[in-house]
Design a protein around this motif. Structure first.
Motif, short mmCIF file in Angstrom:
data_model
loop_
_atom_site.label_atom_id
_atom_site.label_comp_id
_atom_site.label_asym_id
_atom_site.label_seq_id
_atom_site.Cartn_x
_atom_site.Cartn_y
_atom_site.Cartn_z
N ALA A 35 0.85 -1.19 0.00
CA ALA A 35 0.00 0.00 0.00
C ALA A 35 0.89 1.24 0.00
CB ALA A 35 -0.88 -0.03 1.25
N LEU A 131 -2.34 -2.95 4.26
CA LEU A 131 -3.44 -2.03 3.91
C LEU A 131 -3.41 -0.78 4.78
CD1 LEU A 131 -6.25 -4.73 4.00
CD2 LEU A 131 -5.57 -3.52 1.92
N VAL A 133 -6.07 2.76 5.45
CA VAL A 133 -7.50 3.06 5.28
C VAL A 133 -7.63 4.56 5.03
CG1 VAL A 133 -7.90 3.22 7.80
CG2 VAL A 133 -9.83 2.82 6.26
N HIS A 138 -12.02 3.76 2.36
CA HIS A 138 -11.49 2.89 1.32
C HIS A 138 -10.30 2.05 1.79
CE1 HIS A 138 -8.68 6.32 -0.36
NE2 HIS A 138 -8.08 5.66 0.59
N ILE A 139 -10.18 0.85 1.19
CA ILE A 139 -8.94 0.08 1.18
C ILE A 139 -8.59 -0.03 -0.30
CG2 ILE A 139 -8.98 -1.17 3.38
CD1 ILE A 139 -10.52 -3.43 2.07
N CYS A 192 -4.34 -10.41 5.97
CA CYS A 192 -4.40 -8.96 5.79
C CYS A 192 -3.81 -8.28 7.03
CB CYS A 192 -5.85 -8.48 5.62
SG CYS A 192 -6.53 -8.90 4.01
N MET A 194 -3.64 -4.39 8.42
CA MET A 194 -4.01 -2.98 8.21
C MET A 194 -3.37 -2.09 9.26
SD MET A 194 -7.72 -1.33 7.52
CE MET A 194 -8.28 -0.67 9.05
N ALA A 219 -13.42 -0.84 4.13
CA ALA A 219 -12.55 -1.48 5.14
C ALA A 219 -13.36 -2.39 6.06
CB ALA A 219 -11.79 -0.43 5.94
#
Ligand code: PGA
Length: 260
Positions: A35, A131, A133, A138-139, A192, A194, A219
């Protein structure tokens, strides 16, 4: 889902980088989803440091970034390809041919999106997806209304995202569209991870983690993922209702011993 609250941004970014480093050590051929954005800058600094000081080896790692602006070539300093070169790729021993981003300058965006999806699949799928946010929830660039089963495609950026990212474009207009992997694509990653930092993210973090699953907050789809870890600093955790419970899990679960 595991929610880990670190006392500050530095510690949160360090833990994120450490989890990535451990995954690379465990599987040197890791397929790593990456990301961009301000949040990730510190994570990449730590990864570069682990490479320099602890010989973290990226020579067999394969990367796929989540998104790229439509119309920006790799050499444009505001493109995500440029960001990745600057913040990570040129600091580690990753092979250029193993790094992938969607091509925002492709004349046929639809086939470019299909090519990208197929490339992820033929590489064995993403093992670990990093990830951030956005304030829009949004991701990747999966803005509100993105189907929870969406695939890689070109999307229109929301006003909230344009407001959030305009700082990187100064006086000039920023692109209004981007290619992004889909929410469905992200959910197929094996794990995942984040990271959300700062008080501007507190409201969206609470909606995504403790609110209902909704295509209005992409998300929130991470609640469906069987192996998702979310790391936040105290500021981004401010609006979470069950903070004390999350802290207890982190303190108690043996899996986290090395990271406390
Ligand atoms: P930021 O962006 O790290 O610059 O806040 C995150 C995102 O929009 O996904």
């Amino acid at each position: 889902m595991e929610i880990i609250i670190q006392e500050n941004a530095e510690r949160a970014a360090r833990m994120t980088a450490k989890l990535i480093a451990d995954a690379v050590r465990e599987k040197p051929t890791l397929v790593l989803g990456l990301a961009t954005g301000g949040t990730m800058e510190k994570v990449y600094e730590f990864l570069a440091e682990f490479h320099a000081k602890d010989s973290l080896d990226f020579s067999r790692v394969v990367t796929f970034n989540l998104d790229e602006y439509v119309g920006l070539p790799a050499e444009d300093p505001r493109s995500y390809r440029y960001y990745m070169e600057e913040h990570l790729f040129r600091h580690v021993n990753i092979k250029p041919e193993n790094t992938h981003l969607p091509d925002g300058t492709a004349s046929d965006l639809k086939s470019e999106c299909q090519r990208y999806e197929e490339l992820i699949k033929s590489s064995g799928g993403v093992d670990l997806q990093l990830l951030g946010v956005g304030r829009s929830g949004h991701i990747g660039f999966n803005e509100p209304l993105s189907a929870l089963r969406s695939r890689t495609r070109a999307t229109t950026l929301s006003p909230v995202t344009i407001e959030q990212n305009q700082i990187y474009f100064g006086e000039s207009a920023m692109p209004s569209r981007a290619i992004t992997v889909g929410v469905g694509t992200i959910l197929e990653s094996r794990r995942c991870l984040m990271l959300a930092l700062g008080k501007q993210k507190a409201a969206v973090v609470a909606k995504a983690l403790e609110g209902p699953i909704s295509s209005m907050i992409s998300a929130s789809a991470l609640q469906l993922h069987p192996h998702c870890t979310v790391i936040v600093d105290e500021e981004a955790a401010a609006d979470l209702k069950e903070k004390e419970y999350y802290r207890l899990i982190f303190k108690t679960e043996p899996d986290w011993e090395a990271y406390r």
